[in-house]
Design a protein around this motif. Sequence first.
Motif, PDB file in Angstrom:
ATOM      1  N   ALA B 127      -4.829 -15.686  -7.088  1.00 51.98           N
ATOM      2  CA  ALA B 127      -4.471 -15.359  -5.682  1.00 51.98           C
ATOM      3  C   ALA B 127      -3.501 -14.238  -5.752  1.00 51.98           C
ATOM      4  O   ALA B 127      -3.884 -13.197  -5.014  1.00 51.98           O
ATOM      5  CB  ALA B 127      -3.451 -16.500  -5.074  1.00 51.98           C
ATOM      6  N   ILE B 128      -2.676 -14.030  -6.931  1.00 48.41           N
ATOM      7  CA  ILE B 128      -2.123 -12.646  -7.313  1.00 48.41           C
ATOM      8  C   ILE B 128      -3.006 -11.558  -7.120  1.00 48.41           C
ATOM      9  O   ILE B 128      -2.885 -10.676  -6.703  1.00 48.41           O
ATOM     10  CB  ILE B 128      -1.141 -12.866  -8.407  1.00 48.41           C
ATOM     11  N   GLY B 129      -4.124 -11.777  -8.280  1.00 44.29           N
ATOM     12  CA  GLY B 129      -4.839 -10.497  -8.590  1.00 44.29           C
ATOM     13  C   GLY B 129      -5.671 -10.433  -7.206  1.00 44.29           C
ATOM     14  O   GLY B 129      -5.838  -9.027  -6.856  1.00 44.29           O
ATOM     15  N   TRP B 130      -6.055 -11.092  -6.512  1.00 44.81           N
ATOM     16  CA  TRP B 130      -6.869 -10.832  -5.307  1.00 44.81           C
ATOM     17  C   TRP B 130      -5.861 -10.396  -4.179  1.00 44.81           C
ATOM     18  O   TRP B 130      -6.278  -9.033  -3.704  1.00 44.81           O
ATOM     19  CB  TRP B 130      -7.538 -12.229  -4.700  1.00 44.81           C
ATOM     20  N   LEU B 131      -4.841 -10.976  -3.880  1.00 48.76           N
ATOM     21  CA  LEU B 131      -4.231 -10.595  -2.919  1.00 48.76           C
ATOM     22  C   LEU B 131      -3.077  -9.517  -3.135  1.00 48.76           C
ATOM     23  O   LEU B 131      -3.080  -8.429  -2.197  1.00 48.76           O
ATOM     24  CB  LEU B 131      -3.581 -11.696  -2.180  1.00 48.76           C
ATOM     25  N   VAL B 132      -2.555  -9.943  -4.013  1.00 49.17           N
ATOM     26  CA  VAL B 132      -1.194  -8.887  -4.197  1.00 49.17           C
ATOM     27  C   VAL B 132      -1.842  -7.518  -4.642  1.00 49.17           C
ATOM     28  O   VAL B 132      -1.357  -6.396  -4.221  1.00 49.17           O
ATOM     29  CB  VAL B 132      -0.479  -9.352  -5.321  1.00 49.17           C
ATOM     30  N   ASP B 133      -2.767  -7.479  -5.308  1.00 55.62           N
ATOM     31  CA  ASP B 133      -3.494  -6.356  -5.981  1.00 55.62           C
ATOM     32  C   ASP B 133      -4.269  -5.540  -4.594  1.00 55.62           C
ATOM     33  O   ASP B 133      -4.435  -4.409  -4.621  1.00 55.62           O
ATOM     34  CB  ASP B 133      -4.171  -6.492  -7.220  1.00 55.62           C
ATOM     35  N   VAL B 138      -4.286  -1.114  -0.852  1.00 51.81           N
ATOM     36  CA  VAL B 138      -4.562  -0.520   0.346  1.00 51.81           C
ATOM     37  C   VAL B 138      -3.266   0.617   0.429  1.00 51.81           C
ATOM     38  O   VAL B 138      -3.249   1.575   1.118  1.00 51.81           O
ATOM     39  CB  VAL B 138      -4.261  -1.561   1.458  1.00 51.81           C
ATOM     40  N   ASN B 139      -1.916   0.225   0.076  1.00 51.92           N
ATOM     41  CA  ASN B 139      -0.914   0.952   0.055  1.00 51.92           C
ATOM     42  C   ASN B 139      -0.949   2.203  -0.760  1.00 51.92           C
ATOM     43  O   ASN B 139      -0.698   3.361  -0.365  1.00 51.92           O
ATOM     44  CB  ASN B 139       0.247   0.288  -0.307  1.00 51.92           C
ATOM     45  N   GLN B 140      -1.505   2.112  -1.864  1.00 52.83           N
ATOM     46  CA  GLN B 140      -1.412   2.919  -2.907  1.00 52.83           C
ATOM     47  C   GLN B 140      -2.683   4.137  -2.855  1.00 52.83           C
ATOM     48  O   GLN B 140      -2.234   5.269  -3.078  1.00 52.83           O
ATOM     49  CB  GLN B 140      -1.629   2.407  -4.462  1.00 52.83           C
ATOM     50  N   VAL B 141      -3.728   3.731  -2.106  1.00 52.29           N
ATOM     51  CA  VAL B 141      -4.843   4.484  -1.875  1.00 52.29           C
ATOM     52  C   VAL B 141      -4.139   5.711  -0.745  1.00 52.29           C
ATOM     53  O   VAL B 141      -4.293   6.819  -1.204  1.00 52.29           O
ATOM     54  CB  VAL B 141      -6.124   3.995  -1.087  1.00 52.29           C
ATOM     55  N   SER B 142      -3.264   5.246   0.065  1.00 52.66           N
ATOM     56  CA  SER B 142      -2.672   6.163   1.158  1.00 52.66           C
ATOM     57  C   SER B 142      -1.725   6.825   0.179  1.00 52.66           C
ATOM     58  O   SER B 142      -1.558   8.046   0.615  1.00 52.66           O
ATOM     59  CB  SER B 142      -1.835   5.251   2.080  1.00 52.66           C
ATOM     60  N   LEU B 143      -1.209   6.577  -0.681  1.00 56.30           N
ATOM     61  CA  LEU B 143      -0.193   7.394  -1.437  1.00 56.30           C
ATOM     62  C   LEU B 143      -0.843   8.410  -2.617  1.00 56.30           C
ATOM     63  O   LEU B 143       0.075   9.146  -3.005  1.00 56.30           O
ATOM     64  CB  LEU B 143       0.813   6.284  -2.498  1.00 56.30           C
ATOM     65  N   ALA B 154      -0.365   9.694 -10.636  1.00 52.38           N
ATOM     66  CA  ALA B 154      -0.052   8.398 -11.047  1.00 52.38           C
ATOM     67  C   ALA B 154      -0.601   7.616 -10.128  1.00 52.38           C
ATOM     68  O   ALA B 154      -1.526   6.744 -10.570  1.00 52.38           O
ATOM     69  CB  ALA B 154       1.602   8.005 -11.128  1.00 52.38           C
ATOM     70  N   MET B 155      -0.762   7.749  -8.762  1.00 50.51           N
ATOM     71  CA  MET B 155      -1.580   6.818  -7.850  1.00 50.51           C
ATOM     72  C   MET B 155      -3.130   6.877  -8.050  1.00 50.51           C
ATOM     73  O   MET B 155      -3.615   5.834  -8.203  1.00 50.51           O
ATOM     74  CB  MET B 155      -1.046   7.019  -6.539  1.00 50.51           C
ATOM     75  N   ILE B 220       6.160  11.567   2.075  1.00 54.21           N
ATOM     76  CA  ILE B 220       6.027  10.713   0.874  1.00 54.21           C
ATOM     77  C   ILE B 220       5.354   9.459   1.439  1.00 54.21           C
ATOM     78  O   ILE B 220       4.285   8.969   0.572  1.00 54.21           O
ATOM     79  CB  ILE B 220       7.484  10.175   0.719  1.00 54.21           C
ATOM     80  N   LYS B 221       5.483   8.822   2.605  1.00 58.37           N
ATOM     81  CA  LYS B 221       4.495   7.982   3.130  1.00 58.37           C
ATOM     82  C   LYS B 221       3.307   8.483   4.061  1.00 58.37           C
ATOM     83  O   LYS B 221       3.752   9.570   4.914  1.00 58.37           O
ATOM     84  CB  LYS B 221       5.189   7.001   4.015  1.00 58.37           C
ATOM     85  N   ARG B 222       2.361   8.009   3.883  1.00 55.34           N
ATOM     86  CA  ARG B 222       1.267   8.673   4.635  1.00 55.34           C
ATOM     87  C   ARG B 222       0.735   7.973   5.926  1.00 55.34           C
ATOM     88  O   ARG B 222       0.122   8.194   6.826  1.00 55.34           O
ATOM     89  CB  ARG B 222      -0.026   9.031   3.851  1.00 55.34           C
ATOM     90  N   ARG B 223       0.959   6.464   5.994  1.00 49.69           N
ATOM     91  CA  ARG B 223       0.371   5.580   7.039  1.00 49.69           C
ATOM     92  C   ARG B 223       1.438   4.749   7.000  1.00 49.69           C
ATOM     93  O   ARG B 223       2.065   4.265   6.171  1.00 49.69           O
ATOM     94  CB  ARG B 223      -0.948   5.003   6.432  1.00 49.69           C
ATOM     95  N   SER B 224       1.409   4.071   8.270  1.00 48.13           N
ATOM     96  CA  SER B 224       2.714   3.212   8.696  1.00 48.13           C
ATOM     97  C   SER B 224       2.506   1.951   8.102  1.00 48.13           C
ATOM     98  O   SER B 224       1.365   1.363   7.826  1.00 48.13           O
ATOM     99  CB  SER B 224       2.757   3.190  10.207  1.00 48.13           C
ATOM    100  N   ASN B 225       3.819   1.210   7.925  1.00 45.87           N
ATOM    101  CA  ASN B 225       3.534  -0.312   7.384  1.00 45.87           C
ATOM    102  C   ASN B 225       2.540  -1.286   8.201  1.00 45.87           C
ATOM    103  O   ASN B 225       1.612  -1.815   7.554  1.00 45.87           O
ATOM    104  CB  ASN B 225       4.941  -0.787   7.518  1.00 45.87           C
ATOM    105  N   ASP B 226       2.394  -1.066   9.666  1.00 43.45           N
ATOM    106  CA  ASP B 226       1.654  -1.841  10.365  1.00 43.45           C
ATOM    107  C   ASP B 226       0.226  -1.379  10.535  1.00 43.45           C
ATOM    108  O   ASP B 226      -0.868  -2.484  10.165  1.00 43.45           O
ATOM    109  CB  ASP B 226       2.065  -1.894  11.886  1.00 43.45           C
ATOM    110  N   ASP B 227       0.101  -0.389  10.118  1.00 47.57           N
ATOM    111  CA  ASP B 227      -1.363   0.324  10.145  1.00 47.57           C
ATOM    112  C   ASP B 227      -1.924  -0.372   8.810  1.00 47.57           C
ATOM    113  O   ASP B 227      -2.982  -0.780   8.737  1.00 47.57           O
ATOM    114  CB  ASP B 227      -1.172   1.757  10.072  1.00 47.57           C
ATOM    115  N   LEU B 228      -1.181  -0.054   7.624  1.00 44.91           N
ATOM    116  CA  LEU B 228      -1.547  -0.398   6.552  1.00 44.91           C
ATOM    117  C   LEU B 228      -1.814  -1.991   6.162  1.00 44.91           C
ATOM    118  O   LEU B 228      -2.758  -2.519   5.810  1.00 44.91           O
ATOM    119  CB  LEU B 228      -0.740  -0.082   5.259  1.00 44.91           C
TER     120      LEU B 228
END
Lengths: 252, 318
Positions: B127-133, B138-143, B154-155, B220-228
Amino acid sequence: MTANDSLLTYCLRLGDDALILGHRLSEWTSRAPFLEEDIALTNVALDFIGRARLFYQYAAELQGGDATEDTFAYTRDVRDFTNLLICELPRGDFAFTIARQFLYDSYVLLFMEQLKASKDTRLAAIGAKAEKESTYHVRRGREWMLRLGGGTEESHAKLQRAVDDLWGYTDEIFEVDTVTAGLIADGVAVDPTLLREEWLATVSRVMAEADLSQPSPGWSVEGGRRGIHTDDLGFLLAELQFMQRAYPGLQW
Amino acid sequence: MSDKVVSMPNEERFQARIDAEEKIEPKDWMPEKYRQNLIRQISQHAHSEVIGEQPEGNWITRAPSLERKAILLAKVQDEAGHGLYLYAAAETLGITREELIERLHTGASKYASIFNYPSLTWADVGAIGWLVDSAAIVNQVSLQNTSYGPYARAMVRICKEESFHQRQGYNIMMTLMQGNEQQRAMAQDALNRWWWPSLMMFGPHDGESAHSAQSMKWKIKRRSNDDLRQQYVDQAVQQALAIGLEVPDPDLVWNESRGHYDFGEIDWAEFERVINGNGPCNRQRLAHHVKAHEEGAWVREAMAAYDAKRGKPTVDVA
């Protein structure tokens, strides 16, 4: 014992050494003195686990039937494990881990250099792969021996104690019993007695460079190859085998 | 850079560069708040990688097969490596690793709150590998398009490895779902416990996020929390359904007109509780790191002493 049985026993011994030492190394993950070293120790653990798999996979073929690499790792009890005692001792502090790796890796490098000339092509292939990894392990071990030996008084004292505590487990590395003797005669196994002088010269030189005293040879413990272990191995296996024991026979 | 941009005051010129999608590099002028904001975000990210070694690392010695053990070792080693790149990226902003770790240990700097949950069964590794990663990807692609060069680069590297991690986690879950009833129950239980925390990883709603507006302006952030978060839900729900898992959200429903899943409200009280130190493992996670760091002090001192005797400059490691 048939030649096939001897070869199987030999593979299991080498696989057990790698698995149990790899397990001890893997206990460092997230616990190393700093991040680069965390990565390095995890990487070395992975090399040993990888080596264990190669020996067990070969052993599984020799045994035949339903045996797999996991059969040997997960379903045998303490008395069936035949690793050297030096591999199973608890991880101790960082000095202990460095000293153990240095003493053992210095031997393993010499061993693998010979194993790659084995008449058994599978063992020879494993030897060739492992030799490359062990070359790096020994280089790394020597650097750490020098740093800890030549660092602070505290690090020097810890390293000296570690070497002293380990020394009596090194005789066992060079033992030859009837199983090994037969395989040596066939050109399959490595004769460890022929490696001892060079090993001693290497470790003595590095210990001198690290300003360590040569440990006194007054004690010597053996038994691993006959399944006589320290109490620690049972606890290690309880953890290692937990899933296969709690949920036998399933795929994961 | 045009002549017009050169003649502007520092701050305006900086924003003009950002607006033109130029990367900011370590030696470039930058507003102090931009620097501090980045140090906060990058170090929090680095700490998350390192603290994240623990819940999965717990299972290295108990992995159910040698193949799983080798994969998990490699995975956790990658996470530590990500921590290393990210500390290095943060150090380009004029702070040392020792200071960053000090901030982690005093609580001044945070790490991803999700690692304050325990990994109780083997399915938790899945679950950690699947969900957390997945959420991290999703977050890091935007970064990858973030405005600070070293962080963006680094991203790019980290995302490649994370997608392998995500697949290994999902593969563990899939294998469990193809197993017996006990294994399927183990997988479902892990999803039940990790689903909501994984949604919380994206942080508060856009309107309530303390750092969002300025971070978006500075890119620094490219997309909003809710969007991601929405993107993550849309992906993860499909993946759960594909292997027969039930997502523990009674309000989850496909919204044809939006082209997205509607989902229930996060328990924000729980979110606050865990962030503020009252998750099941907050104290243990930090204590584990502090203990390793303190037990390693003599090793770092020995290294520094050895280098000093040989006239080598001391490397800052922690």
